[in-house]
Design a protein around this motif. Structure first.
Motif, PDB file in Angstrom:
ATOM      1  N   ALA A   1       0.737  -1.236   0.044  1.00 37.34           N
ATOM      2  CA  ALA A   1       0.068   0.153   0.003  1.00 37.34           C
ATOM      3  C   ALA A   1       0.924   1.411  -0.112  1.00 37.34           C
ATOM      4  O   ALA A   1       0.513   2.206  -0.821  1.00 37.34           O
ATOM      5  CB  ALA A   1      -0.851  -0.170   0.968  1.00 37.34           C
ATOM      6  N   ASP A   2       2.064   1.240   0.646  1.00 34.82           N
ATOM      7  CA  ASP A   2       2.747   2.402   0.772  1.00 34.82           C
ATOM      8  C   ASP A   2       3.648   2.382  -0.403  1.00 34.82           C
ATOM      9  O   ASP A   2       3.919   3.742  -0.886  1.00 34.82           O
ATOM     10  CB  ASP A   2       3.889   2.338   1.906  1.00 34.82           C
TER      11      ASP A   2
ATOM     12  N   ALA B   1      -5.532   3.232  -7.582  1.00 33.19           N
ATOM     13  CA  ALA B   1      -6.079   2.267  -7.785  1.00 33.19           C
ATOM     14  C   ALA B   1      -5.717   1.643  -9.157  1.00 33.19           C
ATOM     15  O   ALA B   1      -5.634   0.330  -9.078  1.00 33.19           O
ATOM     16  CB  ALA B   1      -7.705   2.766  -8.215  1.00 33.19           C
ATOM     17  N   ARG B   2      -5.161   2.316 -10.067  1.00 32.30           N
ATOM     18  CA  ARG B   2      -4.456   1.791 -11.291  1.00 32.30           C
ATOM     19  C   ARG B   2      -3.244   1.068 -10.867  1.00 32.30           C
ATOM     20  O   ARG B   2      -2.830  -0.232 -11.036  1.00 32.30           O
ATOM     21  CB  ARG B   2      -4.166   2.687 -12.210  1.00 32.30           C
ATOM     22  N   VAL B   3      -2.505   1.512  -9.916  1.00 34.58           N
ATOM     23  CA  VAL B   3      -1.165   1.005  -9.456  1.00 34.58           C
ATOM     24  C   VAL B   3      -1.548  -0.302  -8.933  1.00 34.58           C
ATOM     25  O   VAL B   3      -0.837  -1.329  -8.954  1.00 34.58           O
ATOM     26  CB  VAL B   3      -0.402   2.122  -8.719  1.00 34.58           C
ATOM     27  N   SER B   4      -2.329  -0.404  -7.930  1.00 36.60           N
ATOM     28  CA  SER B   4      -2.820  -1.197  -7.120  1.00 36.60           C
ATOM     29  C   SER B   4      -3.391  -2.561  -7.954  1.00 36.60           C
ATOM     30  O   SER B   4      -3.056  -3.813  -7.736  1.00 36.60           O
ATOM     31  CB  SER B   4      -3.949  -1.018  -6.191  1.00 36.60           C
ATOM     32  N   LEU B   5      -4.141  -2.196  -8.971  1.00 36.08           N
ATOM     33  CA  LEU B   5      -4.755  -3.215  -9.800  1.00 36.08           C
ATOM     34  C   LEU B   5      -3.593  -4.048 -10.572  1.00 36.08           C
ATOM     35  O   LEU B   5      -3.715  -5.079 -10.603  1.00 36.08           O
ATOM     36  CB  LEU B   5      -5.548  -2.419 -10.715  1.00 36.08           C
ATOM     37  N   ASN B   6      -2.496  -2.902 -11.104  1.00 30.85           N
ATOM     38  CA  ASN B   6      -1.516  -3.906 -11.566  1.00 30.85           C
ATOM     39  C   ASN B   6      -0.595  -4.594 -10.709  1.00 30.85           C
ATOM     40  O   ASN B   6      -0.150  -5.795 -11.092  1.00 30.85           O
ATOM     41  CB  ASN B   6      -0.683  -2.673 -12.143  1.00 30.85           C
ATOM     42  N   MET B   7      -0.540  -4.182  -9.311  1.00 31.81           N
ATOM     43  CA  MET B   7       0.214  -4.964  -8.491  1.00 31.81           C
ATOM     44  C   MET B   7      -0.469  -6.434  -8.331  1.00 31.81           C
ATOM     45  O   MET B   7      -0.188  -7.444  -7.853  1.00 31.81           O
ATOM     46  CB  MET B   7       0.456  -4.265  -7.176  1.00 31.81           C
ATOM     47  N   LEU B   8      -1.856  -6.281  -7.988  1.00 33.47           N
ATOM     48  CA  LEU B   8      -2.465  -7.489  -7.826  1.00 33.47           C
ATOM     49  C   LEU B   8      -2.488  -8.322  -9.018  1.00 33.47           C
ATOM     50  O   LEU B   8      -2.475  -9.721  -8.990  1.00 33.47           O
ATOM     51  CB  LEU B   8      -4.155  -7.407  -7.782  1.00 33.47           C
ATOM     52  N   ARG B   9      -2.471  -7.906 -10.400  1.00 34.43           N
ATOM     53  CA  ARG B   9      -2.468  -8.740 -11.533  1.00 34.43           C
ATOM     54  C   ARG B   9      -0.808  -9.413 -11.707  1.00 34.43           C
ATOM     55  O   ARG B   9      -0.681 -10.401 -12.339  1.00 34.43           O
ATOM     56  CB  ARG B   9      -2.588  -7.837 -12.760  1.00 34.43           C
ATOM     57  N   SER B  10      -0.057  -8.627 -11.201  1.00 36.29           N
ATOM     58  CA  SER B  10       1.389  -9.071 -11.145  1.00 36.29           C
ATOM     59  C   SER B  10       1.746 -10.273 -10.276  1.00 36.29           C
ATOM     60  O   SER B  10       2.932 -10.511 -10.212  1.00 36.29           O
ATOM     61  CB  SER B  10       2.186  -7.798 -11.065  1.00 36.29           C
ATOM     62  N   ARG B  11       0.987 -10.600  -9.284  1.00 32.26           N
ATOM     63  CA  ARG B  11       1.467 -11.460  -8.178  1.00 32.26           C
ATOM     64  C   ARG B  11       1.440 -12.942  -8.906  1.00 32.26           C
ATOM     65  O   ARG B  11       0.269 -13.720  -8.886  1.00 32.26           O
ATOM     66  CB  ARG B  11       0.453 -11.763  -7.204  1.00 32.26           C
TER      67      ARG B  11
END
Length: 304
Positions: free
Chosen positions: A35-36, A66-76
């Motif tokens: 998140a940070d 939101a866009r950054v977080s969505l990309n992070m979710l998809r990259s796991r």
């Protein structure tokens, strides 16, 4: 305005929004340090862009996070993420003139506990069963009252389709979706627990534990591609399946298969085989090993 003064002005405005941005990112990602990282990325983009062309700074920053977080979710894709971590993911970005310091609340256990309580560990478990787009739509709309027409461009859907994403996620979170995340009707949290227990028992070679997790009439099937990679075509019955699986899931990782908890074997980050489970009365009744690329694509595999 001099550059130093402009940076200071941007930093002050950004700090006004930091608590909400951190809350959005944490609820989407379930990780304090990530998140940070998402919030810091929002600051970097703001510092490069400025506010001259931004009419609604709060909305702009929320969209970026939101866009950054969505990309992070998809990259796991290469490791399983814990719902909440307790330390920084890496060194803070070097500070520049007027740049807000990177705040890491995870360095203080009591603050991390407050963040965990604000979401609820049970909620995090259910959120982990959602697709990235469902999770983002639900969090932004239901927790932060972001309109669907603002969420739609982020998830690359129409507002109506975005509403459906949030609606499906809401049913799963509330436990009112009869199918929840899987065709066999097993509730998401229960399904995740069974799959996790199976993975641990198989990795550890715990034959006795495997016996308790398998239905007496369990069947394990593999398609031709999985067989070509070394899987047995078909096995039936607890003894045969348990003996075959003991120690064989060492390279498997948790994943969502069409929204349902399962496993994947993904050497080098590329999914080669998916393990799809049918669960009946809390036990594994069938295991399908899927290696055909077309079938894998249709499954909508999301590694965790």
């Amino acid at each position: 305005m001099p550059i130093m003064d402009e940076q200071r002005f941007l930093a002050e405005r950004f700090e006004e929004h930091r608590p909400r941005l951190r809350a959005v990112a944490h609820r989407v990602l379930g990780s304090v340090s990530e998140a940070d990282d998402a919030v810091q990325e929002a600051w970097l983009r703001l510092s490069r862009t400025g506010t001259r062309d931004v009419d609604n700074l709060a909305g702009w920053l929320t969209t970026v996070v939101a866009r950054v977080s969505l990309n992070m979710l998809r990259s796991r894709s290469t490791r399983r993420e814990l719902p909440l971590d307790s330390g920084p993911s890496g060194p803070a970005a070097p500070g520049g003139p007027g740049e807000p310091p990177v705040s890491r609340p995870a360095a203080h256990p009591e603050q991390a506990a407050v963040l965990a309580d604000s979401v609820g560990m049970a909620m995090l478990v259910v959120l982990d069963t959602l697709s990235p787009a469902e999770r983002l739509a639900f969090v932004l709309h239901d927790m932060f009252a972001v309109p669907f027409d603002e969420i739609a461009p982020i998830v690359e859907r129409s507002p109506a389709a975005t509403r459906q994403l949030a609606s499906r996620a809401r049913r799963r979170v509330q436990g009112t979706d009869p199918e929840a995340a899987s065709p066999d009707g097993t509730p998401p949290a229960r399904r995740r627990a069974v799959v996790d227990a199976f993975l641990a028992a198989s990795r550890g070679g715990d034959f006795e534990r495997l016996l308790t997790l398998l239905d007496p009439d369990v069947v394990m099937r593999a398609d031709s591609m999985a067989v070509a990679l070394g899987a047995a075509p078909e096995l039936r019955g607890v003894p045969a399946v348990a003996e075959y699986l003991r120690g064989r899931a060492a390279g498997a990782r948790p994943a969502l298969l069409g929204g349902a908890s399962g496993l994947v074997w993904a050497p080098g980050g590329r999914t080669r085989v998916a393990w799809s489970f049918t669960i009946t009365d809390g036990r594994i009744a069938a295991i399908d090993l899927i290696g055909d690329p077309a079938d894998l694509k249709a499954l909508e595999v999301t590694p965790l």
